[in-house]
Design an enzyme around this catalytic site. Structure first.
Site, PDB file in Angstrom:
ATOM      1  CD  GLU A  12      -1.131  -0.343   3.719  1.00 13.12           C
ATOM      2  OE1 GLU A  12      -2.336  -0.076   3.609  1.00 13.12           O
ATOM      3  OE2 GLU A  12      -0.643  -0.832   4.760  1.00 13.12           O
ATOM      4  CG  LEU A  60      -5.177   1.070   7.836  1.00 12.39           C
ATOM      5  CD1 LEU A  60      -5.057   0.665   9.297  1.00 12.39           C
ATOM      6  CD2 LEU A  60      -4.922   2.568   7.675  1.00 12.39           C
TER       7      LEU A  60
END
Length: 288
Positions: A184, A209
């Protein structure tokens, strides 16, 4: 968009205070160990955007590291709204931070600590951005973070280093890479759009996340009947993609037009990314 010139007000442990007089103890475990959790919610036209899933993620993160949640969702929302009003914030961000509390420095903390709660607003343009017209440039960096990235911890040193690398390269964001695939962004969720029109992003796990804007975008994708595929993707796949973008509370949906100096697609923001951004903003303002 901006806060007024009146004193900036923050919230610390039940009190609304001018930022100049607000403080936390030296022995707070958030300062000493990064032993805490945070959340950030966007504010548009004075309204909290996607706040329920942010508060749900806060609850989950606190539970994962054993910090009792000091407030109900209703109480959190009331404090947030009061802070937005006290700062006359029309557009920007509101941050919540909860640490384990205050105790003499030791890795093991005594039982029964009262969590420390700190909240503050930031005036910031969320709807518009200088990067939107030409799209964001990103670089790739090794993912140096710990194994529980699904917990929104205040321990953000690896992300700070990634952001510093991006700033040094003169780009907007860093995408972190582990085992050959993109995990990410330093503060965002990474997406690509394949030439077949598939929207691809990594599946949720301990490695990433669970982004709240990611969740909102996937709802929009489903409503439009588009194809979403949850799987890892490599940097090479991203470079060969038709479009790329990232999502976060502070950028909503941001087109990516270059990775490591190489253009994506036609080198300008793609039509699907632009459409998803517009739909996101419309849905947010409608309260969906």
């Amino acid at each position: 968009m901006a806060e007024t010139s009146a004193p900036r007000i923050v919230y610390v442990n039940g009190a609304f205070l001018p930022i100049e007089t607000a403080s936390i103890p030296v022995m707070d475990r958030g300062f000493l160990f990064g032993d805490g959790i945070y959340e950030v919610t966007a504010v548009l036209d004075g309204h909290l955007i996607d706040n329920e899933p942010h508060l749900a993620r806060l609850e989950r993160s606190l539970g994962e590291i054993g910090i009792p949640n000091p407030h109900s969702r209703e109480a959190w929302t009331e404090i947030q709204q009061a802070l937005v009003a006290r700062n006359n914030l029309s557009e920007g961000l509101i941050y919540l931070e909860v640490t384990r509390g205050v105790a003499e420095r030791d890795f093991l903390s005594p039982a029964g600590l009262t969590p420390t709660v700190v909240m503050f607003t930031q005036a910031k343009s969320v709807r518009t951005s200088a990067a939107l017209a030409k799209g964001a440039a990103v670089i790739t960096v090794p993912d140096l973070r710990w194994a529980r990235r699904d917990i929104k911890s205040t321990s953000l040193l690896a992300q700070v280093l990634a952001k510093r690398a991006a700033a040094a390269a003169g780009v907007n964001e860093a995408w972190m890479v582990e085992d050959g695939t993109v995990t990410e962004g330093a503060s965002s969720t990474a997406f690509i759009v394949t030439k077949a029109g598939e929207i691809v992003s990594r599946p949720l796990s301990h490695a990433v996340l669970p982004g709240v804007p990611r969740r909102a975008v996937l709802r929009l994708v489903a409503e439009k009947g588009l194809t979403f595929v949850e799987r890892p993707f490599t940097v090479e796949e991203a470079l060969a993609a038709e479009e790329a973008f990232f999502t976060s509370a502070s950028s909503l949906v941001m087109p990516v037009t270059s990775i490591d100096g190489r253009p994506i697609g036609g080198g300008s923001p793609g039509p699907l990314t632009r459409e998803l951004r517009q739909l996101y903003i419309e849905a947010a303002l409608e309260g969906r």
